[in-house]
Structure formats: structure tokens, C-alpha cells
Motif scaffolding. Structure first.
Motif, PDB file in Angstrom:
ATOM      1  N   CYS A 178     -26.801   1.623  41.153  1.00 35.02           N
ATOM      2  CA  CYS A 178     -26.300   0.585  42.071  1.00 35.02           C
ATOM      3  C   CYS A 178     -25.248   1.163  43.016  1.00 35.02           C
ATOM      4  CB  CYS A 178     -25.703  -0.576  41.281  1.00 35.02           C
ATOM      5  SG  CYS A 178     -26.928  -1.518  40.362  1.00 35.02           S
ATOM      6  N   ILE A 179     -24.406   2.035  42.462  1.00 31.64           N
ATOM      7  CA  ILE A 179     -23.382   2.678  43.320  1.00 31.64           C
ATOM      8  C   ILE A 179     -24.087   3.507  44.403  1.00 31.64           C
ATOM      9  CG2 ILE A 179     -21.563   4.444  43.337  1.00 31.64           C
ATOM     10  CD1 ILE A 179     -20.809   3.362  40.486  1.00 31.64           C
ATOM     11  N   ALA A 180     -25.144   4.217  44.001  1.00 30.10           N
ATOM     12  CA  ALA A 180     -25.906   5.019  44.980  1.00 30.10           C
ATOM     13  C   ALA A 180     -26.552   4.104  46.022  1.00 30.10           C
ATOM     14  CB  ALA A 180     -26.967   5.847  44.252  1.00 30.10           C
ATOM     15  N   ALA A 181     -27.055   2.961  45.581  1.00 29.04           N
ATOM     16  CA  ALA A 181     -27.697   2.033  46.516  1.00 29.04           C
ATOM     17  C   ALA A 181     -26.685   1.496  47.521  1.00 29.04           C
ATOM     18  CB  ALA A 181     -28.341   0.885  45.732  1.00 29.04           C
ATOM     19  N   ARG A 182     -25.531   1.136  47.010  1.00 28.52           N
ATOM     20  CA  ARG A 182     -24.496   0.609  47.916  1.00 28.52           C
ATOM     21  C   ARG A 182     -24.086   1.677  48.926  1.00 28.52           C
ATOM     22  NH1 ARG A 182     -21.440  -1.496  43.338  1.00 28.52           N
ATOM     23  NH2 ARG A 182     -19.858   0.044  43.887  1.00 28.52           N
ATOM     24  N   ALA A 183     -23.931   2.904  48.431  1.00 27.05           N
ATOM     25  CA  ALA A 183     -23.536   3.993  49.335  1.00 27.05           C
ATOM     26  C   ALA A 183     -24.616   4.259  50.372  1.00 27.05           C
ATOM     27  CB  ALA A 183     -23.248   5.261  48.526  1.00 27.05           C
ATOM     28  N   GLY A 184     -25.850   4.028  49.987  1.00 28.64           N
ATOM     29  CA  GLY A 184     -26.967   4.309  50.908  1.00 28.64           C
ATOM     30  C   GLY A 184     -27.357   3.123  51.758  1.00 28.64           C
TER      31      GLY A 184
END
Ligand code: FES
Ligand code: FES
Length: 859
Positions: free
Chosen positions: A682-688
Motif C-alpha cells: 500500500c505504501i508503494a501504491a501511494r508513492a506511485g
């Protein structure tokens, strides 16, 4: 000849040769809400339907008796009533794996139809005497039924945060029997496989005659070991478990398979499997693990050279000197019994061949606990590359560790591959009992000492575990028993050695608690004996010795702040302990710990994927087995919180097409590892920027543990996390019955408190059975003797006392949200607490489980 009856208001006609109504419903009419947990024995209640308005177990109902009757299944119950049950079970947390629930709902419907709001929970509990639930402890089931009877309305919703008490993912579908287990899946043209098992646990196979089976009606093929194109043996750690025993080979336990019979129907396959004729040269079985270790003992297991499977040992300090200097010492031998998981859904595998891009491919649907291990072993057996096999995980009807090893996956896959047709293999209850691994019986000899104030000075432990024939994870279980042998206490000196021994008894492997239960039954018994010598009560003895952050725990690990939970649990139970004693009750306490994750130097890496679809759905892909424990719900709540989205937008998918690298769903690691990897995704998704149709991959890595007894690490961190629990067992002095259990559990962070409570209630139910009545013995022939669900001694709903759960949250450092895991610790303190309460009741010390066996082989 056909039989006619009304099904859900419509006239139907079925073949008259079905063995019972359940088979006609499931196999011919494709009515799958009634589940088959034990047919035709009628002992689990999963197949309950209404016949002329009366609840009956359909596997005991002949078709002749059904002629002209009105049969109602959940498929035919009105929409409002279905919704009432689905909502109540969802909102109350009344289900886990869900396999037992459709049958229970039909029983409840019959009672509510009769008594309406007057239906009392105690009466309903009696009516549930025909049913088993292995997951829940019945507490929330009875709450849900009571709510429906009283007409309470619910609008269950999924939780939006970590810590929210929302409904379990797919709870409504599970309650109504609408979510398929493997045996519910239908693929056109499917053949059915049945297994022919050995008649002797240790015998050379002289001949296998398949002619009569092959000539039986409906039989398509009979396969033996000679038909296996690749490797004969499989196994999670050691490849020592033969898929089938060939002519010239030897059997090693009662679950060994000699032939696979494939036929048009399940009934035909099972009848034909009985016709396989085997020539045996029978040898004396090796059934005593202590004798099996002696020089000159026959080798129990074909293809191995030693009956000692593993030795786990470690030592710190001079135990002999410390014991000699101790004010009080105890020397005691404890014995724990073998028990059966009794998950309600017997193992089932469906294998479907196809051609993908011009290459042969096999799709295997499995309810196992480690699809990648299964995939690799199936490919080895078929002598194909791993790419030729996909194992898709289907959420199962309970496992508790018993579905870690392959059971029938390779057999179904082999038959489907060789015949190039879909093949399903579903075990009967008896086959399931014979084949899968059990909980280890362990002989534990303890020497312990303390000073005049009750502070522990020394501990020596010698343990011998009967691991049965094949390795499974037996060496890891005995390693875990060694690691947990001191309980959650500080010990200045210690010397521990446990041995896993191969015999021809039933295989033992993973089972909720994984060796920690056995060891802590003994350790807690030692604590209570020393407390009496010192002249203090059990609570005070534990308080003086409980491990604190920064102290050295038994195996040498310097404990982190997470271990503060042990004392918090102890303090939280004190008022209940004092009140029960003041009320004149017989009481006993258990304090325990259980690791979460594999530990012991294993590098644990788990990945998850978050993907935003263009249709608005957010996929959360992971690879853990949902077996009732709620790992899907954990993944969903983490994603909902981290992404700030409506949980109804989220679809949780078990993905076995991406190499997410998660290993077995075992060791209470699913919640912790899944939460960590989904949060990272989820952190990666938010960053992307949450772009559509992009795989956002997250991972959780634990790579800082060390081996038990590692000479390079005097204070090895053998586990990254532990759960802690204290349980108080209260016995009524007049009846001698357990009337209440108070369970205080430190879970680090309760992701979903209602589901967490349900897990603990179910654990306590299992723990009381372990303590009092459950057993799975084998006789001098090595064959198990309790071969029905009833004879296992599992407590029924009416036998379950009040269970009060209190959750404690002392966060685990370096763990996502502080999660510690709850699946296994649940029953660790139960048996010792019961033993102490019984001692308080009648003055007798107990050293063996079960303590009040109700059942014998003759029952
Ligand atoms: S399947 Fe009928 S009672 Fe178990
Ligand atoms: S929920 Fe009852 S057996 Fe799993």
C-alpha cells in the motif's frame, strides 16, 4: 430405479443407488450447501438438511426413506431468512472456516421454526450435540442463533481500520454454504479417484493385483507406483514420504497408499479401490519410540537408515550444581498424547489438465497450507518443470497444521496427468484420519529447582517425541518443544535435549502450538509443584519468575519489550484468580508463550500485491491459506486503512500465479507477515500514485533470527515475535466440572478484536479437549484405534464452559502494527491450568494427558 422427492419445493428424481441422501444431493443434484465431513457416519452434522421440516443428518438418511418427502436445504430457504442467518453469523463473528455452519444453520432453523424467540441458548447448545465445530468453541455460534431467534437485525460491514471489529471477509457466503470448498467445485467431465491403503504398517509389498478393481463398473484406470513418471517420494523438508509403495518396497504406517483407482463416480471408485489385492510379508512394527532409539532396533521406515529423526539441544550454566544448591527441587515425567486435528473438511484435491501455448499444463485446486511446496513436489512426481503445474489455493474447511503435508494432491495430479482428464480425489473421514500427520505424543522428563523464595535456579529437560513414520515437520516440532520447554520464565541455568523418533505409528507433524503445548504442560506442572514446596500460590510463583524485557529467556534469547505482555497478562488475571478462590472454587492457572513465525535462522520473506483495476476494484493479492483464521480479513483491513478506501472496493485474492514467496501458512505467521507485506504494498501504491493496472509489490522480511543452540550465538534470537497468554480454569467443587475459563491474551495488536476473540474461544475449546478427553492412540499393530470423529473425544457445544476472553495489546517491536499472532498460543496454557485446577479439587497431581478420558476404542 429412481427415487422421487420434493427438493426446495420442486419435484426431483434421482438414481436409487446413492448410499444416502447427502450423496444424491451433492453428487447428482449439485446441491452443495450440505457439506460432507464424515459420511456415512453421521457424527459431524455438516450435512444437516430438513426432511418434512425436521433437521436430520442427510448422510444417515437412506433414499428409500426420502421417497415422497419434502427436503429443504439452505438453497431453498427464503431470502429474508437466509439474510437473517448470514447477517447474524457475520456480525457476531459466528464462524471461522465456515464448513460446519450451513448444517448448524439448518438445525437452528428447525428449532427457531418450532420455538421462535423462546429458544434458549442452553437448549440450542443441547441440540448442537449432533454437530461439531472445530474452530469457534460455539460461543459466537450460539450468540448468532440467539440473535436470529430474537429477531435482532444486523447490517454487518467490513472493518475499515486495523483494530476495527467488522465482519469476516466472505462471512455471509460461508454461513450459507455458498462459497465453494474444493469438493464443491464442479468441472465437466471430472473423474473421481479413490485410494487403496495398506492393511499393515510395516510390511514388504510382494504383489499388487489390480485386475478386479480395473474390471469393476465405471472404473477408468488403476495406477500404482509403477506408473509414477518421476520421483516416488515427497515431503516438506525431507523427501522421504512415498506417494505410493511399489512392489518390493515396504510400508511404514497405516496411511501408506498402494493404488489409486479412478472411476466415473466417487462411489464406483471407492468400491473398486476395495478390490485391489495386495500380497504382504508382514514384519513386526516399531511402535515404542524409546525402544526405537536403542542400538539394534529394527529400522522403522523404509528407505531410512536411522530411527532418530532429529536431536535439538542447548545448555547454559552448571545445572547439576544449581540443582544441588536449590532449596527445592522437582523431578517428574510428563506424558502427552497423540491427538487429531479433526478439521471438519476432509482433504480434497481437483486436478484439471489443459494445454497452454501448445504445452501441457496441470491446474491443481488444493486446500493445503503451502501451495508452492505442493507445486514443486507434484512437478517432481510428474517429471515435468514447475511451470507445467499451477496449484491454486482454495480456502479450506479448517487445517490447524494438518494440511501442511500433501495428502492426496499428488495422487489426483498423477491420475489427471496420465488420463488427461479432470480428476477429483476427496478423502473419506477414515482415510483422512489415517493419512495426515497428528500432534506428537511426547515423553518429557523434567528436573527443576528454585531458591527459598521460589526463584527458579535450574532446569533440565529430556524429551522424546514419537514422530511416526515420515519426517513431515517432526524435527521442527521437537525443536520448538525444546525452545519452549522453560515457558515464559527467566532461568539462570538450563540443559535441554529433545529427540524426534521415527516409528510405525501415525505420522506426527504440525498442529496448532507445534510442540509448545506439550512442553509447557510439563513446565507449568513443575511451576505449580515448586510453588507448593515454597508455600506460595501459583500466581505468585509465576509473578516471581516471569520473563521481563532485557532478561535472558530459557534458550538464551535476550527478550525484547514485547515480552512485557507475559506479566501484563498475569496481572490482568489476578482479580479473577482471587475472586474465584474467594468464592471457594477449585482454580488453576497457566501462563504460556508461543512464537510467531518460523525463526531459528530461517529467512522469512513474504510479498503481497496491490493493484487498482480500471473498474474501481482494488485487488489485494497474497499467498496465504485462509483456513478460518481470517488472514483475508487482515489483508483487507490493512489495505482499507493504508489506502483510505471503502473496504467494499477491495477484493482479496490468493494469488498462486505470481511468485510471492510466502511458504507454509504455519506458526501463527500469516497475520503478521500478511499485514507487513500488504502494508508495504500500500505504501508503494501511494508513492506511485495508485495507477490503474499496476502491480504494487510490498514485502515483509524477517532475517534476523538464529538457530536454537547456535554455538556462534550465546544468546540466539531464535524467534522474532511471541504471543503470551494466561488462562484461569475454574472448577465447581460440587460437580467437578470446569465451569469457566478466563483467557487473557497479549496479541500485540488485535487487527479485528471480534475475530481475535473467536480464535481464542476456539483455542480454549480445543485446549479443554486436549486436557481432558481427546486422544488418538494406536495399538500394538501401529494402527490407530479411534477411527471415528465421535471417538476422538472432542467436546460438544453443551460441554463447553463459559469462556471469557480479555485481549491485551503490548506491541511487538519490529512487527507491523505490533502484531504478535494469536492462532497457536490459544491453547498453550489450557491443559496446565486444568491440571492445576484438578489438583486444587482433589489433591492429585496429574502427569499425563488426557486427564479425564471419556472414550476408548470400544466406544
Ligand atoms: S457428513 Fe453427515 S454427519 Fe458428517
Ligand atoms: S467454523 Fe466450525 S468447523 Fe470451522
Amino acid at each position: 430405479m429412481s427415487v422421487e422427492f420434493q427438493l426446495n419445493g420442486n419435484p426431483v428424481a434421482v438414481r436409487g443407488d446413492h448410499p444416502h441422501l447427502l450423496a444424491a444431493l451433492r453428487d447428482e443434484l449439485d446441491i452443495t450447501s450440505p457439506k460432507d465431513g464424515c459420511s456415512p457416519s453421521g457424527q459431524c452434522g455438516c450435512c444437516t438438511v430438513l426432511v418434512d421440516g425436521k433437521a436430520i443428518v442427510s448422510c444417515q438418511q437412506s433414499l428409500a426413506k426420502t421417497e415422497g418427502k419434502a427436503v429443504t436445504t439452505l438453497e431453498g430457504v427464503g431470502a429474508d431468512e437466509r439474510a437473517a442467518f448470514a447477517n447474524a453469523f457475520s456480525a457476531c463473528g459466528g464462524l471461522q472456516c465456515g464448513f460446519c455452519i450451513p448444517g448448524i444453520v439448518m438445525r437452528a432453523k428447525a428449532q427457531i421454526d418450532k420455538k421462535g424467540a423462546d429458544l434458549q441458548p442452553a437448549d440450542m447448545a443441547r441440540h448442537l450435540g449432533a454437530h461439531l465445530c472445530r474452530c469457534t468453541g460455539y460461543v459466537k455460534i450460539l450468540e448468532a442463533i440467539d440473535a436470529v431467534a430474537k429477531g435482532k437485525e444486523f447490517e454487518p460491514a467490513l472493518a475499515t481500520t486495523v483494530g476495527g471489529s467488522g465482519a469476516k471477509y466472505e462471512a455471509g457466503e460461508l454461513a450459507l454454504g455458498d462459497r465453494d470448498y474444493v469438493d464443491d467445485m464442479r468441472v465437466p467431465g471430472t473423474l473421481h479417484a479413490a485410494l487403496h491403503l495398506t492393511a499393515h504398517v510395516r510390511a514388504e509389498i510382494l504383489s499388487i493385483d489390480t485386475a478386479a478393481a480395473a474390471a469393476a463398473p465405471g472404473v477408468v484406470a488403476v495406477f500404482t507406483a509403477a506408473d509414477i513418471p518421476g520421483e516416488l517420494r515427497v515431503g516438506i523438508i525431507h523427501k522421504d514420504w512415498p506417494v505410493m509403495i511399489p512392489i518390493g518396497g515396504c510400508t511404514s504406517y497405516g496411511g501408506d497408499v498402494l493404488a489409486v483407482v479412478v472411476a466415473e463416480t466417487r462411489q464406483q471408485a471407492r468400491e473398486a479401490a476395495a478390490l485391489v489385492e495386495v500380497g504382504y510379508d508382514v514384519m513386526d512394527p516399531v511402535t515404542d519410540p524409546v525402544a526405537a532409539m536403542e542400538e539394534g532396533s529394527p529400522i522403522a521406515v523404509w528407505g531410512t537408515g536411522d530411527n532418530v529423526l532429529s536431536v535439538s539441544e542447548y545448555a547454559r550454566g552448571d545445572v547439576d550444581a544449581a540443582l544441588a544448591a536449590s532449596a527445592h527441587t522437582v523431578h517428574e515425567v510428563f506424558r502427552t498424547q497423540r491427538i487429531e486435528h479433526a478439521f471438519l473438511e476432509p482433504e480434497s484435491t481437483l486436478a484439471v489438465p489443459s494445454v497452454i501455448d501448445g504445452e501441457r499444463h496441470l491446474q491443481v485446486y488444493s486446500g493445503g497450507q503451502g501451495v508452492w511446496d505442493d507445486r514443486d513436489d507434484i512437478a517432481r512426481v510428474l517429471a515435468v518443470g514447475n511451470d507445467a503445474v499451477t496449484v491454486t489455493l482454495v480456502s479450506n474447511g479448517g487445517a490447524f497444521g494438518g494440511k501442511e503435508d500433501m495428502s492426496n494432491q499428488a495422487h489426483a495430479a498423477l491420475a489427471a496427468w496420465l488420463l488427461d482428464r479432470p480428476v477429483k480425489c476427496t478423502l473419506s473421514r477414515e482415510e483422512s484420519l489415517l493419512i495426515h500427520a497428528k500432534r506428537h505424543p511426547i515423553r518429557l522428563e523434567y528436573w527443576a529447582g528454585c531458591d527459598a523464595d521460589g526463584r527458579l535456579t535450574a532446569l533440565r529437560v529430556r524429551g522424546v517425541g514419537d514422530s511416526g513414520a515420515y519426517a513431515s515437520v517432526g524435527m521442527k516440532v521437537l525443536e520448538r518443544a525444546a525452545g519452549h520447554s522453560s515457558g515464559p520464565y527467566h532461568l539462570p541455568t538450563i540443559d535441554v535435549r529433545t529427540v524426534a523418533v521415527r516409528t510405525n505409528n501415525p505420522i506426527c507433524g504440525a498442529f496448532r502450538g507445534f510442540g509448545a503445548n506439550q512442553a509447557q504442560f510439563a513446565m507449568e506442572g513443575v511451576i505449580d509443584r515448586l510453588a507448593e514446596m515454597v508455600g506460595i500460590d501459583g500466581w505468585e510463583m509465576r509473578k516471581r519468575n516471569v520473563i521481563h524485557p532485557g532478561e535472558v529467556w530459557g534458550p538464551g534469547q535476550i527478550m525484547d519489550d514485547g515480552c512485557g505482555g507475559a506479566e501484563v497478562c498475569l496481572d490482568a488475571i489476578k482479580p479473577h484468580y482471587d475472586a474465584a478462590r474467594d468464592a471457594g472454587k477449585a482454580i488453576g492457572l497457566g501462563l504460556g508463550l508461543k512464537n510467531s513465525g518460523l525463526g531459528n535462522g530461517f529467512r522469512e520473506l513474504c510479498r503481497a500485491v496491490v493493484r487498482f483495476r480500471s473498474d474501481g476494484v482494488v485487488e489485494v493479492r497474497h499467498g496465504w491459506t485462509e483456513m478460518g483464521q481470517g488472514v483475508h480479513t487482515v489483508a483487507l483491513q490493512v489495505a482499507a486503512q493504508e489506502l483510505g478506501i471503502d473496504p467494499d472496493r477491495i477484493e482479496v485474492i490468493v494469488d498462486t500465479t505470481r511468485e510471492l514467496g510466502f511458504g507454509q501458512t504455519t506458526g501463527s505467521r500469516g497475520t503478521l507477515m500478511a499485514a507487513g507485506s500488504v502494508r508495504d504494498a500500500c505504501i508503494a501504491a501511494r508513492a506511485g500514485g495508485c495507477q490503474p493496472d499496476v502491480d504494487y509489490v510490498g514485502e515483509h522480511l524477517v532475517d534476523w533470527t538464529q538457530h536454537l543452540g547456535d554455538p556462534d550465538h550465546p544468546n540466539p534470537t531464535i524467534h522474532s515475535a511471541f504471543g503470551y497468554a494466561t488462562q484461569l480454569v475454574i472448577i465447581d467443587r460440587d460437580s467437578g466440572d470446569v465451569e469457566r475459563v478466563v483467557a487473557v491474551h497479549d496479541v500485540g495488536k488485535a487487527v479485528n478484536p471480534v475475530l481475535c476473540e473467536g480464535q481464542i474461544e476456539g483455542s480454549v475449546h480445543m485446549g479443554l479437549g486436549y486436557a481432558l478427553t481427546e486422544d488418538f492412540p494406536s495399538d500394538a499393530s501401529g494402527m490407530p484405534t479411534n477411527m471415528t470423529l465421535r471417538s476422538l473425544g472432542i467436546l460438544r457445544a453443551k460441554d463447553v464452559p463459559q469462556i471469557d476472553v480479555q485481549l491485551v495489546e503490548v506491541p511487538q517491536p519490529k512487527s507491523p502494527y505490533g502484531i504478535k499472532g494469536v492462532g497457536e498460543i490459544g491453547l498453550v496454557p489450557t491443559a496446565p491450568a486444568v491440571a492445576a485446577a484438578l489438583r486444587d479439587l482433589d489433591g492429585e497431581w496429574r502427569t499425563s494427558l488426557p486427564m479425564r478420558p471419556k472414550f476408548s476404542a470400544d466406544d
